[in-house]
Design a protein around this motif. Structure first.
Motif, short mmCIF file in Angstrom:
data_model
loop_
_atom_site.label_atom_id
_atom_site.label_comp_id
_atom_site.label_asym_id
_atom_site.label_seq_id
_atom_site.Cartn_x
_atom_site.Cartn_y
_atom_site.Cartn_z
N ALA A 1 0.76 -1.17 0.01
CA ALA A 1 -0.05 0.13 0.00
C ALA A 1 0.77 1.21 0.04
N PHE B 1 3.39 1.88 -1.65
CA PHE B 1 3.77 2.38 -2.88
C PHE B 1 2.54 2.36 -4.04
N LEU B 2 1.64 1.66 -3.74
CA LEU B 2 0.32 1.66 -4.67
C LEU B 2 -0.49 2.76 -4.19
N GLY B 3 -0.59 3.12 -3.00
CA GLY B 3 -1.51 4.24 -2.18
C GLY B 3 -1.26 5.59 -3.01
N GLU B 4 -2.26 6.38 -2.75
CA GLU B 4 -2.03 7.86 -3.23
C GLU B 4 -1.51 8.60 -2.17
N VAL B 5 -0.66 9.63 -2.37
CA VAL B 5 0.10 10.33 -1.58
C VAL B 5 -0.33 11.83 -1.78
N PRO B 6 -0.07 12.84 -0.91
CA PRO B 6 0.01 14.28 -1.47
C PRO B 6 1.12 14.57 -2.37
N ALA B 7 0.75 15.64 -3.28
CA ALA B 7 2.00 15.94 -4.11
C ALA B 7 2.61 17.13 -3.52
N LYS B 8 3.76 17.33 -2.79
CA LYS B 8 4.30 18.27 -2.31
C LYS B 8 5.34 18.68 -2.92
N PRO B 9 5.87 20.01 -3.00
CA PRO B 9 7.32 20.14 -3.84
C PRO B 9 8.25 19.84 -3.24
N ASN C 1 8.16 15.45 -3.38
CA ASN C 1 7.65 14.56 -4.64
C ASN C 1 7.30 13.13 -3.99
N GLU C 2 7.79 12.22 -4.60
CA GLU C 2 7.28 10.76 -4.08
C GLU C 2 8.18 10.50 -2.73
N ARG D 1 6.86 9.18 0.58
CA ARG D 1 6.48 7.82 0.96
C ARG D 1 7.60 7.22 2.08
N ILE E 1 -3.50 5.91 7.22
CA ILE E 1 -4.18 4.74 7.33
C ILE E 1 -3.03 3.78 6.98
N LEU F 1 -7.30 1.58 -0.18
CA LEU F 1 -6.49 1.64 -1.63
C LEU F 1 -7.33 1.98 -2.56
N ASP G 1 -2.57 19.06 -7.81
CA ASP G 1 -1.42 18.27 -7.99
C ASP G 1 -0.73 18.31 -9.04
N ILE H 1 2.68 19.45 -9.78
CA ILE H 1 4.15 18.88 -8.80
C ILE H 1 4.50 17.52 -9.41
N GLU H 2 5.80 17.24 -9.85
CA GLU H 2 6.17 16.14 -10.48
C GLU H 2 5.98 14.81 -9.80
N MET H 3 5.25 14.03 -10.13
CA MET H 3 5.23 12.70 -9.06
C MET H 3 5.52 11.59 -10.07
N ARG I 1 3.86 4.65 -12.74
CA ARG I 1 2.81 3.83 -12.47
C ARG I 1 2.03 3.54 -13.88
#
Lengths: 220, 76
Positions: free
Chosen positions: A21, A23-31, A34-35, A38, A188, B19, B29, B32-34, B39
């Motif tokens: 979860a 890596f599959l789950g959604e996260v807020p996009a912060k400057p 970024n990823e 996680r 969660i 999920l 969103d 901002i680069e994700m 995916r």
């Protein structure tokens, strides 16, 4: 309890949940983050687990001082070691994370410095124990020092870095895990998954070390 | 005991439902680069596979140690 398997299976399941979860789950996009946001499920979870282990360790140190039961001393020692391992992993993962977000592996940031000082104090606990050959003296003085080391966690990690200016979230009196750092989709996974998952894995490994230590003592 | 474990695991599996629950997608969103490319290419599953393999490897190692120690304890 140490030999029961159900809590070990739960721990593995929670870690699998965290990894998948996470890596599959959604996260807020912060400057800037970024990823890497996680990393919460790994870096921050390390510190939570470390606190659990140090709390357990100091409780067993106090229990030892009250009862002189040597088994409690073994528990205290092994949980302190687990705390040091997870804390060190926290510093290393934090340092790697900092390289890509703050620009350098090390910034002499108050939180970084505080964490390293706290861990050095615990490492001194191990050195102190090894400097004594008498088993009872080692356990007793070790237990007293353990209480001091535990107390030092608070000014070094939780209080001073939270009061001063810091690159790390939580400085200047701001909340340490605010809506800038986490949202409900992440919570969660973090609270029911990452924190108990890593903690249970650490408890499992520590329980094995304790069982081994007890067996070695019985041989002697 | 086994039944209790399964019941507990079933309850914990409900965590995964988060999920598929989608309430709101922020339009902000977009700037901002994700790792959306990772995916859409399906490569995120490679990341997960690698991590799960590493995790299970560590777990099997620890489980093996557990069994060894249990055996040693029984011999005493």
């Amino acid at each position: 309890m140490l030999r029961q398997n159900w809590w070990k299976i739960v721990g593995v399941f929670l870690l699998l949940y965290t990894f998948i979860a996470g890596f599959l789950g959604e996260v807020p996009a912060k400057p800037i983050l970024n990823e890497t946001i996680r990393n919460l499920y790994f870096h921050v979870a390390m510190w939570m687990a470390m606190m659990v282990f140090f709390i357990i360790s100091v409780i067993y140190s106090i229990k030892y001082l009250r009862s002189n039961n040597h088994i409690f001393d073994i528990y205290a020692l092994e949980y302190a070691k687990a705390g040091i391992v997870f804390g060190s992993l926290g510093v290393i993962t934090g340092s790697v994370w900092a390289r890509y977000t703050w620009g350098a592996f090390w910034s002499n940031d108050p939180k970084q410095l505080g964490a390293v000082i706290a861990l050095l104090i615990y490492l001194a606990y191990l050195v102190l124990r090894n400097s004594m050959t008498d088993i009872d003296k080692r356990a007793r003085i070790g237990a007293v020092y353990n209480i001091f080391a535990f107390a030092m966690l608070f000014p070094t990690i939780w209080i001073i870095p939270r009061m001063v200016e810091s690159l790390h979230p939580g400085g200047m009196g701001n909340p340490a895990l605010s809506s800038d750092d986490i949202d409900s989709r992440m919570r969660i996974i973090f609270w029911p998954g990452a924190v108990p998952g890593w903690t249970l894995l650490g408890v499992w490994i520590t329980s094995l070390r304790i069982r081994l230590s007890i067996m070695q003592e019985q041989k002697m | 005991m086994q039944k209790k474990i399964y019941a507990l695991l079933f309850l914990l599996s409900t965590l995964f439902y988060g999920l598929i629950a989608h309430a709101q997608d922020s339009a902000v969103d977009k700037k901002i680069e994700m790792a959306d490319r990772l995916r859409s290419d399906g490569k995120i599953y490679v990341v997960i596979a690698v991590l799960v393999i590493i995790l299970l490897g560590i777990i099997f190692y620890v489980a093996r140690l557990d069994r060894k120690i249990s055996r040693l304890e029984k011999e005493k």
